[in-house]
Design a protein around this motif. Structure first.
Motif, PDB file in Angstrom:
ATOM      1  N   SER A 547       0.845  -1.184   0.000  1.00 47.40           N
ATOM      2  CA  SER A 547       0.000   0.000   0.000  1.00 47.40           C
ATOM      3  C   SER A 547       0.886   1.241   0.000  1.00 47.40           C
ATOM      4  CB  SER A 547      -0.921   0.001   1.234  1.00 47.40           C
ATOM      5  OG  SER A 547      -1.874   1.047   1.159  1.00 47.40           O
ATOM      6  N   ASP A 548       0.250   2.406   0.018  1.00 42.95           N
ATOM      7  CA  ASP A 548       0.986   3.660   0.118  1.00 42.95           C
ATOM      8  C   ASP A 548       1.114   4.055   1.584  1.00 42.95           C
ATOM      9  OD1 ASP A 548      -1.589   4.644   0.734  1.00 42.95           O
ATOM     10  OD2 ASP A 548      -1.961   5.096  -1.364  1.00 42.95           O
ATOM     11  N   LYS A 549       1.744   5.176   1.827  1.00 43.68           N
ATOM     12  CA  LYS A 549       2.022   5.604   3.202  1.00 43.68           C
ATOM     13  C   LYS A 549       0.745   5.709   4.029  1.00 43.68           C
ATOM     14  CE  LYS A 549       4.520   9.183   5.802  1.00 43.68           C
ATOM     15  NZ  LYS A 549       5.333  10.424   5.676  1.00 43.68           N
ATOM     16  N   ALA A 550      -0.297   6.318   3.455  1.00 41.37           N
ATOM     17  CA  ALA A 550      -1.558   6.487   4.184  1.00 41.37           C
ATOM     18  C   ALA A 550      -2.210   5.145   4.461  1.00 41.37           C
ATOM     19  CB  ALA A 550      -2.505   7.388   3.402  1.00 41.37           C
ATOM     20  N   GLY A 551      -2.154   4.233   3.496  1.00 36.81           N
ATOM     21  CA  GLY A 551      -2.762   2.928   3.675  1.00 36.81           C
ATOM     22  C   GLY A 551      -2.053   2.107   4.735  1.00 36.81           C
ATOM     23  N   ILE A 552      -0.738   2.174   4.771  1.00 40.17           N
ATOM     24  CA  ILE A 552       0.022   1.433   5.784  1.00 40.17           C
ATOM     25  C   ILE A 552      -0.255   2.000   7.171  1.00 40.17           C
ATOM     26  CG2 ILE A 552       2.373   0.992   6.615  1.00 40.17           C
ATOM     27  CD1 ILE A 552       3.182   0.750   3.625  1.00 40.17           C
ATOM     28  N   ALA A 553      -0.315   3.322   7.269  1.00 36.55           N
ATOM     29  CA  ALA A 553      -0.584   3.941   8.573  1.00 36.55           C
ATOM     30  C   ALA A 553      -1.962   3.551   9.095  1.00 36.55           C
ATOM     31  CB  ALA A 553      -0.467   5.457   8.456  1.00 36.55           C
ATOM     32  N   ALA A 554      -2.951   3.479   8.199  1.00 42.74           N
ATOM     33  CA  ALA A 554      -4.320   3.175   8.617  1.00 42.74           C
ATOM     34  C   ALA A 554      -4.526   1.699   8.934  1.00 42.74           C
ATOM     35  CB  ALA A 554      -5.299   3.613   7.524  1.00 42.74           C
ATOM     36  N   ALA A 555      -3.617   0.838   8.482  1.00 45.53           N
ATOM     37  CA  ALA A 555      -3.824  -0.610   8.649  1.00 45.53           C
ATOM     38  C   ALA A 555      -3.560  -1.087  10.067  1.00 45.53           C
ATOM     39  CB  ALA A 555      -2.929  -1.363   7.679  1.00 45.53           C
ATOM     40  N   GLY A 556      -2.735  -0.368  10.814  1.00 47.42           N
ATOM     41  CA  GLY A 556      -2.464  -0.775  12.190  1.00 47.42           C
ATOM     42  C   GLY A 556      -1.238  -1.659  12.309  1.00 47.42           C
ATOM     43  N   ALA A 557      -0.899  -1.974  13.556  1.00 49.98           N
ATOM     44  CA  ALA A 557       0.357  -2.664  13.861  1.00 49.98           C
ATOM     45  C   ALA A 557       0.279  -4.175  13.719  1.00 49.98           C
ATOM     46  CB  ALA A 557       0.794  -2.305  15.285  1.00 49.98           C
ATOM     47  N   GLN A 558      -0.913  -4.741  13.486  1.00 47.28           N
ATOM     48  CA  GLN A 558      -1.043  -6.195  13.414  1.00 47.28           C
ATOM     49  C   GLN A 558      -0.516  -6.791  12.117  1.00 47.28           C
ATOM     50  OE1 GLN A 558      -5.389  -6.300  14.489  1.00 47.28           O
ATOM     51  NE2 GLN A 558      -4.711  -8.043  15.735  1.00 47.28           N
ATOM     52  N   VAL A 559      -0.317  -5.936  11.125  1.00 49.34           N
ATOM     53  CA  VAL A 559       0.154  -6.432   9.825  1.00 49.34           C
ATOM     54  C   VAL A 559       1.562  -6.997   9.983  1.00 49.34           C
ATOM     55  CG1 VAL A 559       0.694  -5.779   7.461  1.00 49.34           C
ATOM     56  CG2 VAL A 559      -1.288  -4.776   8.591  1.00 49.34           C
ATOM     57  N   TRP A 560       1.791  -8.173   9.431  1.00 49.04           N
ATOM     58  CA  TRP A 560       3.087  -8.845   9.585  1.00 49.04           C
ATOM     59  C   TRP A 560       4.209  -8.073   8.896  1.00 49.04           C
ATOM     60  CZ3 TRP A 560       5.291 -12.817   5.871  1.00 49.04           C
ATOM     61  CH2 TRP A 560       6.460 -13.391   6.382  1.00 49.04           C
ATOM     62  N   GLN A 561       4.022  -7.729   7.620  1.00 45.74           N
ATOM     63  CA  GLN A 561       5.033  -7.004   6.849  1.00 45.74           C
ATOM     64  C   GLN A 561       4.325  -6.019   5.927  1.00 45.74           C
ATOM     65  OE1 GLN A 561       8.255  -7.373   7.240  1.00 45.74           O
ATOM     66  NE2 GLN A 561       8.527  -9.368   8.206  1.00 45.74           N
ATOM     67  N   THR A 562       5.011  -4.933   5.579  1.00 46.14           N
ATOM     68  CA  THR A 562       4.442  -3.947   4.664  1.00 46.14           C
ATOM     69  C   THR A 562       5.435  -3.620   3.559  1.00 46.14           C
ATOM     70  OG1 THR A 562       5.227  -2.058   5.979  1.00 46.14           O
ATOM     71  CG2 THR A 562       3.010  -2.888   6.458  1.00 46.14           C
ATOM     72  N   VAL A 563       4.894  -3.234   2.417  1.00 50.64           N
ATOM     73  CA  VAL A 563       5.676  -2.739   1.283  1.00 50.64           C
ATOM     74  C   VAL A 563       5.047  -1.415   0.876  1.00 50.64           C
ATOM     75  CG1 VAL A 563       6.372  -3.122  -1.100  1.00 50.64           C
ATOM     76  CG2 VAL A 563       6.267  -5.058   0.493  1.00 50.64           C
TER      77      VAL A 563
END
Length: 609
Positions: A547-563
């Motif tokens: 996702s983009d910066k806003a999408g990663i921020a809104a997803a929360g800390a439970q996500v295992w990994q982000t790109v």
């Protein structure tokens, strides 16, 4: 893909530059030219057409000089002509350029206000005048070049020579490849090692943001912060083959990195960068799209997924009904074609047997046929009523990467043109979407700076037996394409799903051993996609969120990994999000040790049913 050659030598170099350019003819081009220093002054020769035309010019008007640059151009900004051919020059500097300068209009207006006069229609010429302006202001050549380069936006490779500076070559790279060759008493610049093979087998490849200063045999490379950079000198075997890997481990990696350049070339064919509008060089096309009752799209493999993206674009923007099917199914189910129907076929090679048979069936049923192909001389291109080229250049890796994004780069302008022709889009919206498309190469360059992180994630994915990909809307086809890429080259079982379908079966597969790759830019469908992602995480699934910066921020800390992908207009998300799914699959395959470029059981072009 244009070609660049530069020589800082000890003898007349024009003939050697022409010979090196011949080794780049596989890239395709429509004009060529050379500039050298003759008694300290810049002189140049240019010709429309093939290198034989430039040879004829040089026979009539020989060009001496030990320091020179050469170029084969594929027209992007401005039609093929001698005036638009490279090198572009002022009395103080000559440049050759691959790529696209996004902010050339603003720079050109600024320079015209300062008295500069332009002779071409190209974006490239602005580079020569901008460097000249800084030379006029008293900066020495190296500083003038670096100052000008910092103001350029886009994807580019540049090489330049300067009046009175014998033995000086300066080059720069951002998104388009550029190599440095090391000789005994000479040094060289080139688009790839293959061009430089007659001169040397010792080559360095510039990183994005690098500037190289060549003074005779002395080479200094500076990084994006203007710090001295040591780029590894590699001994290449490029002379043994047609296309080298440009310092990459595999052709697939090279082709992933070529995408900013080839996307720029493809977009430039279909977009007017000054007016920010679509230009269709085929007069029948707008009429056919305006009158179409339905558009039928067909292709195979990755090209089919490009067509699926196109379906969303055509229906959402142009309100044109679309039916799409894989070519091997379409003709055998005896489809019902409408009157005033248009059929669109997509193929990298232009020789795919099933796609060709489907095209012939549609023609037999009175459809106007359009082909998007990467090989203009191919059978599909010849037999279609209208052939639309892509400019990916040769794609050696069996798993398609740059051909796919170039297909999207042709489909997007076509959908905009259809929307305008059918009265569903105003000029302001066309300008906005065209501007977004022209920015895509720059965003991809920015994303590829995180490659080391993707390599780590690829190693994690390589441990899995099963992987799921999820996406919604226009990004659903990207989930399908991501799964296909992983299957093709890593041999890991993977499936792509529309995110809303998770609860209709696939959720039964979720556990802590199944990575789930979610493609979710922060767009109108983001909340719904993240809701499906939360269902996965609640069942122990390991989510990799792209996702983009806003999408990663809104997803929360439970996500295992982000790109993280650069923020951009949602319209171009398929172009941008294709690159992380390709790169992730590539590094998973590298971690597993598979044959990335020639995976088992697969062929590049399927020419039998």
């Amino acid at each position: 893909m244009c070609g660049i050659v530069g020589i800082a030598g000890t003898k007349d170099c024009a003939g050697a530059i022409v010979d090196a350019l011949r080794r780049l003819e596989y890239r395709g081009y429509d004009s060529a030219g050379i500039a050298t220093l003759v008694q300290g002054k810049i002189d140049r020769r240019r010709a429309l057409g093939k290198l034989s035309a430039l040879d004829a010019v040089l026979r009539d008007r020989p060009l001496p000089g030990h320091t020179g640059i050469g170029h084969t151009r594929w027209a992007t900004h401005g039609k093929p002509s001698e005036l638009n051919a490279h090198p572009h020059a002022t009395d103080k500097v000559a440049i050759v350029h691959n790529g696209i300068i996004e902010n050339f209009r603003e720079l050109r207006a600024e320079l015209i206000a300062k008295g500069h006069k332009f002779e071409s229609e190209t974006d490239s010429e602005v580079c020569a005048h901008l460097i000249s302006q800084y030379l006029d202001e008293g900066l020495p050549p190296e500083q003038a070049a670096k100052t000008a380069i910092k103001r350029l936006e886009g994807a580019y490779a540049l090489a330049m020579i300067f009046k009175g500076e014998e033995g000086l070559l300066i080059g720069a790279r951002m998104g388009s490849p550029l190599a440095v060759g090391y000789g005994v008493n000479e040094a060289y610049l080139g688009s790839d090692a293959f061009a430089l093979a007659p001169f040397t087998n010792r080559v360095s490849y510039l990183d994005d943001g690098d500037v190289v200063v060549v003074r005779g045999p002395e080479v200094k490379i500076y990084d994006v912060q203007d710090r001295p950079a040591n780029r590894e000198i590699k001994v290449t075997s490029a002379s043994a083959g047609l296309v080298d890997k440009a310092g990459h481990r595999h052709y697939m990696a090279k082709e992933i990195h070529e995408q900013p350049e080839v996307i720029a070339h493809t977009l430039a064919h279909y977009l007017d960068p000054d007016a920010r509008t679509v230009r269709l060089n085929e007069p029948r096309l707008a009429k056919a799209l305006a009158e179409a009752m339905r558009l039928t799209i067909s292709a195979c493999g990755t090209a089919y997924y490009a067509g699926l993206v196109g379906k969303y674009w055509f229906e959402q923007l142009a309100r044109l009904p679309v039916e799409i099917d894989v070519a091997s199914e379409l003709r055998y189910r005896q489809p019902v074609y409408p009157e005033n129907g248009v059929a669109l076929y997509i193929s990298q090679s232009g020789e795919t047997a099933d796609t060709l048979a489907a095209l012939r069936d549609a023609k037999a049923h009175g459809q106007v046929t359009i082909a998007i192909v990467n090989v203009p001389e191919s059978t599909i291109a010849r037999e279609a009523d209208i052939a639309l080229p892509t400019f990916a250049g040769p794609e050696i890796g069996v798993a398609s990467t740059k051909a796919f994004t170039c297909q999207l780069s042709a489909l997007a302008p076509l959908a905009i043109a259809a929307a305008r022709a059918r009265g569903h889009m105003d000029l302001a919206t066309e300008n906005k979407l065209c501007s977004a498309l022209l920015g895509a190469p720059r965003h991809i360059v920015e994303f590829l700076k995180q490659e080391s992180r993707i390599e780590h994630l690829g190693g994690e994915v390589a441990k899995a037996r099963d992987v799921l990909y999820l996406g919604r809307g226009v990004n659903y086809p990207l989930a399908l394409e991501g799964a296909l890429k992983l299957k093709e080259i890593s041999y890991i079982h993977a499936e792509g799903y529309a995110a809303g379908e998770m609860k209709h079966g696939p959720i039964a597969l979720i556990d802590e051993k199944v990575p789930v790759i979610v493609i979710a830019p922060h767009d109108a469908l983001y909340e719904k996609t993240v809701s499906n992602m939360q269902e996965v995480m609640a069942r122990g699934g390991k989510v990799i969120l792209i996702s983009d910066k806003a999408g990663i921020a809104a997803a929360g800390a439970q996500v295992w990994q982000t790109v993280e992908v650069p923020e951009a207009d949602p319209f171009i998300s398929p172009l941008l999000y294709a690159v992380p799914v390709q790169t992730l699959a590539y590094y998973a395959a590298v971690a597993k040790g598979t044959d990335v470029d020639q995976p088992r059981n697969l062929a590049k072009s399927v020419t039998v049913e």
